[in-house]
Design a protein around this motif. Structure first.
Motif, PDB file in Angstrom:
ATOM      1  N   MET A   1      74.363  38.200  20.936  1.00 15.95           N
ATOM      2  CA  MET A   1      73.699  37.927  19.636  1.00 15.95           C
ATOM      3  C   MET A   1      73.265  39.493  19.257  1.00 15.95           C
ATOM      4  O   MET A   1      72.870  40.161  20.004  1.00 15.95           O
ATOM      5  N   ARG A   2      73.566  39.853  18.123  1.00 17.74           N
ATOM      6  CA  ARG A   2      73.176  41.056  17.446  1.00 17.74           C
ATOM      7  C   ARG A   2      71.702  41.217  17.487  1.00 17.74           C
ATOM      8  O   ARG A   2      71.107  40.368  17.221  1.00 17.74           O
ATOM      9  N   GLU A   3      71.125  42.528  17.670  1.00 22.56           N
ATOM     10  CA  GLU A   3      69.863  42.734  17.724  1.00 22.56           C
ATOM     11  C   GLU A   3      69.285  42.298  16.321  1.00 22.56           C
ATOM     12  O   GLU A   3      68.044  41.873  16.423  1.00 22.56           O
ATOM     13  N   ASP A   4      69.777  42.653  15.229  1.00 24.04           N
ATOM     14  CA  ASP A   4      69.343  42.493  13.820  1.00 24.04           C
ATOM     15  C   ASP A   4      69.391  40.799  13.461  1.00 24.04           C
ATOM     16  O   ASP A   4      68.642  40.300  12.628  1.00 24.04           O
ATOM     17  N   GLU A   5      69.843  39.776  14.486  1.00 25.05           N
ATOM     18  CA  GLU A   5      69.709  38.612  13.980  1.00 25.05           C
ATOM     19  C   GLU A   5      68.645  37.929  14.827  1.00 25.05           C
ATOM     20  O   GLU A   5      68.512  36.758  14.966  1.00 25.05           O
ATOM     21  N   LYS A   6      68.043  38.685  15.687  1.00 20.39           N
ATOM     22  CA  LYS A   6      66.879  37.912  16.790  1.00 20.39           C
ATOM     23  C   LYS A   6      65.597  37.831  15.698  1.00 20.39           C
ATOM     24  O   LYS A   6      65.647  38.477  14.652  1.00 20.39           O
ATOM     25  N   PHE A   7      64.556  37.037  16.190  1.00 17.71           N
ATOM     26  CA  PHE A   7      63.501  37.041  15.589  1.00 17.71           C
ATOM     27  C   PHE A   7      62.729  38.243  15.242  1.00 17.71           C
ATOM     28  O   PHE A   7      62.401  38.848  16.293  1.00 17.71           O
ATOM     29  N   THR A   8      62.583  38.423  13.999  1.00 16.71           N
ATOM     30  CA  THR A   8      61.799  40.006  13.914  1.00 16.71           C
ATOM     31  C   THR A   8      60.313  39.940  14.266  1.00 16.71           C
ATOM     32  O   THR A   8      59.740  39.362  13.797  1.00 16.71           O
ATOM     33  N   LEU A   9      60.012  40.854  15.276  1.00 19.08           N
ATOM     34  CA  LEU A   9      58.672  41.102  15.575  1.00 19.08           C
ATOM     35  C   LEU A   9      58.142  42.542  15.960  1.00 19.08           C
ATOM     36  O   LEU A   9      59.234  43.098  15.946  1.00 19.08           O
ATOM     37  N   ALA A  10      57.080  42.741  15.640  1.00 14.69           N
ATOM     38  CA  ALA A  10      56.566  43.934  16.022  1.00 14.69           C
ATOM     39  C   ALA A  10      55.285  43.982  16.447  1.00 14.69           C
ATOM     40  O   ALA A  10      54.826  42.828  16.521  1.00 14.69           O
ATOM     41  N   ILE A  11      54.816  44.924  17.022  1.00 17.49           N
ATOM     42  CA  ILE A  11      53.497  44.884  17.992  1.00 17.49           C
ATOM     43  C   ILE A  11      52.562  45.838  17.314  1.00 17.49           C
ATOM     44  O   ILE A  11      52.773  47.101  17.181  1.00 17.49           O
ATOM     45  N   THR A  12      51.303  45.304  17.190  1.00 22.95           N
ATOM     46  CA  THR A  12      50.354  46.249  16.690  1.00 22.95           C
ATOM     47  C   THR A  12      49.589  47.253  17.674  1.00 22.95           C
ATOM     48  O   THR A  12      49.901  47.028  19.274  1.00 22.95           O
ATOM     49  N   GLU A  13      48.876  48.357  17.555  1.00 28.81           N
ATOM     50  CA  GLU A  13      48.103  49.267  18.477  1.00 28.81           C
ATOM     51  C   GLU A  13      47.378  48.379  19.489  1.00 28.81           C
ATOM     52  O   GLU A  13      47.273  48.691  20.758  1.00 28.81           O
ATOM     53  N   SER A  14      46.792  47.169  19.026  1.00 25.38           N
ATOM     54  CA  SER A  14      45.986  46.335  19.843  1.00 25.38           C
ATOM     55  C   SER A  14      46.825  45.299  20.656  1.00 25.38           C
ATOM     56  O   SER A  14      46.113  44.568  21.717  1.00 25.38           O
ATOM     57  N   ASN A 245      48.982  34.681   1.835  1.00 24.52           N
ATOM     58  CA  ASN A 245      49.571  35.393   0.720  1.00 24.52           C
ATOM     59  C   ASN A 245      50.817  35.481   0.839  1.00 24.52           C
ATOM     60  O   ASN A 245      51.363  36.530   1.838  1.00 24.52           O
ATOM     61  N   LYS A 246      51.702  35.438  -0.386  1.00 23.21           N
ATOM     62  CA  LYS A 246      53.150  35.736  -0.107  1.00 23.21           C
ATOM     63  C   LYS A 246      53.381  37.044  -0.259  1.00 23.21           C
ATOM     64  O   LYS A 246      54.478  37.480   0.025  1.00 23.21           O
ATOM     65  N   ASP A 247      52.268  37.849  -0.590  1.00 24.70           N
ATOM     66  CA  ASP A 247      52.712  39.273  -0.768  1.00 24.70           C
ATOM     67  C   ASP A 247      51.779  39.952   0.543  1.00 24.70           C
ATOM     68  O   ASP A 247      51.808  41.373   0.465  1.00 24.70           O
ATOM     69  N   ASP A 248      51.338  39.463   1.576  1.00 22.87           N
ATOM     70  CA  ASP A 248      50.967  40.028   2.706  1.00 22.87           C
ATOM     71  C   ASP A 248      52.163  40.615   3.359  1.00 22.87           C
ATOM     72  O   ASP A 248      53.299  40.134   3.548  1.00 22.87           O
ATOM     73  N   PRO A 249      51.918  41.943   3.974  1.00 21.52           N
ATOM     74  CA  PRO A 249      52.988  42.654   4.582  1.00 21.52           C
ATOM     75  C   PRO A 249      53.483  42.075   5.900  1.00 21.52           C
ATOM     76  O   PRO A 249      54.585  42.292   6.506  1.00 21.52           O
ATOM     77  N   PHE A 250      52.435  41.381   6.479  1.00 17.86           N
ATOM     78  CA  PHE A 250      52.830  40.818   7.976  1.00 17.86           C
ATOM     79  C   PHE A 250      51.896  39.794   8.282  1.00 17.86           C
ATOM     80  O   PHE A 250      50.741  39.504   7.792  1.00 17.86           O
ATOM     81  N   TYR A 251      52.125  38.903   9.186  1.00 19.07           N
ATOM     82  CA  TYR A 251      51.142  37.861   9.847  1.00 19.07           C
ATOM     83  C   TYR A 251      50.957  38.389  11.323  1.00 19.07           C
ATOM     84  O   TYR A 251      52.133  38.783  12.098  1.00 19.07           O
ATOM     85  N   GLU A 252      49.851  38.467  11.684  1.00 17.33           N
ATOM     86  CA  GLU A 252      49.470  38.769  13.001  1.00 17.33           C
ATOM     87  C   GLU A 252      49.257  37.554  13.772  1.00 17.33           C
ATOM     88  O   GLU A 252      48.077  36.919  13.272  1.00 17.33           O
ATOM     89  N   PHE A 253      49.295  37.688  15.154  1.00 13.19           N
ATOM     90  CA  PHE A 253      49.176  36.435  16.183  1.00 13.19           C
ATOM     91  C   PHE A 253      48.279  37.066  16.846  1.00 13.19           C
ATOM     92  O   PHE A 253      48.368  37.972  17.767  1.00 13.19           O
ATOM     93  N   LEU A 254      46.755  36.466  16.642  1.00 15.10           N
ATOM     94  CA  LEU A 254      45.653  37.154  17.476  1.00 15.10           C
ATOM     95  C   LEU A 254      45.841  36.544  18.731  1.00 15.10           C
ATOM     96  O   LEU A 254      46.080  35.380  19.139  1.00 15.10           O
ATOM     97  N   SER A 255      45.313  37.608  19.559  1.00 16.33           N
ATOM     98  CA  SER A 255      45.024  37.149  20.961  1.00 16.33           C
ATOM     99  C   SER A 255      43.872  36.138  21.156  1.00 16.33           C
ATOM    100  O   SER A 255      42.988  36.010  20.439  1.00 16.33           O
TER     101      SER A 255
END
Length: 255
Positions: A1-14, A245-255
């Motif tokens: 599987m190509r890297e860009d086909e994986k579920f897109t995630l990022a990690i915040t500073e927290s 909100n459809k215009d939110d830049p991201f959704y954060e999964f809080l711990s």
């Protein structure tokens, strides 16, 4: 599987995981434009009769052995057929891919999957994406109706384009009774914008049984606009209906 086909995630500073919603929403249009440019270069290569055609923009080299010693008419027909076939197959395939990514995004948000183990989190989402990806286009549309109550704008348009794509995949673009409606035609619909007239229009084109689907450059552009319009409405509707909100830049999964 190509890297860009994986579920897109990022990690915040927290250390929390986030889904970049804006990236998912906006990248679809950029990738469609890339397809338009790529297949335009291929058509140019066929018409120019060059043995190879180097695209410095896309860092690829295409082979055009077919074009050698062919008449001008044969080159035109080949270029038009190839561009129509590959662009429809790949643009609709790209829509399927982004629908799968949107589905897995919604799945993650609605199910509040525990992400203490990041690899497990990604694995669960990939499985949801793969399961959804195995469904045909009409079933995918029905699956999304769980997240909205109304028919999405331009649904008929993209369904007709998907039928044209299937005709190319299974019958090389030659229309058969498997592709047609009650009028014995394959009807393709587009949503388009005409800059000179400054207005949106709906376009239809009928292909009779035995004819070959050929798209001109404007119809390829109209296909791009139709797919972008559909995905934007689908994205906005689904994200809004799960309380975001459809215009939110991201959704954060809080711990």
């Amino acid at each position: 599987m190509r890297e860009d086909e994986k579920f897109t995630l990022a990690i915040t500073e927290s250390g929390n995981l986030v889904v970049p919603l804006a990236y998912l929403k906006n990248m679809f249009g950029q990738e469609l434009q890339y397809l338009i440019d790529t297949h335009k270069f291929y058509a140019i290569g066929i018409m120019s009769s060059e043995e190879t055609y180097n695209s410095s923009i896309h860092a690829v080299t295409f082979g055009f052995q077919y074009a050698q010693n062919k008449s001008f008419t044969e080159k035109v027909e080949k270029a038009q057929w190839y561009t129509s076939k590959k662009f429809l197959e790949e643009s609709i395939g790209l829509l399927h891919h982004y629908m799968e990514r949107l589905y897995s995004t919604i799945y993650a948000i609605k199910n509040r999957i525990s992400h203490q183990d990041e690899q497990h989190f990604i694995s669960v989402l990939e499985q949801a994406k793969i399961k959804f990806g195995k469904k045909d286009f009409p079933t995918k549309i029905k699956e999304f109706k769980i997240h909205h109550s109304n028919t999405i704008d331009f649904e008929d348009h993209v369904t007709s384009l998907n039928k044209a794509r299937n005709c190319f995949v299974h019958r090389l673009g030659v229309v058969s009774n498997l592709d047609t409606n009650n009028n014995n035609n394959l009807t393709v619909k587009w949503r388009a914008f005409r800059i000179d007239e400054k207005k949106f229009i709906d376009i239809e084109r009928n292909y009779e049984i035995g004819t070959t689907i050929i798209l001109d450059y404007q119809e390829c552009m109209d296909t791009t606009y139709t797919l972008i319009s559909y995905f934007e409405v689908l994205f906005n509707t689904c994200i809004t209906n799960i309380g975001l909100n459809k215009d939110d830049p991201f959704y954060e999964f809080l711990s």
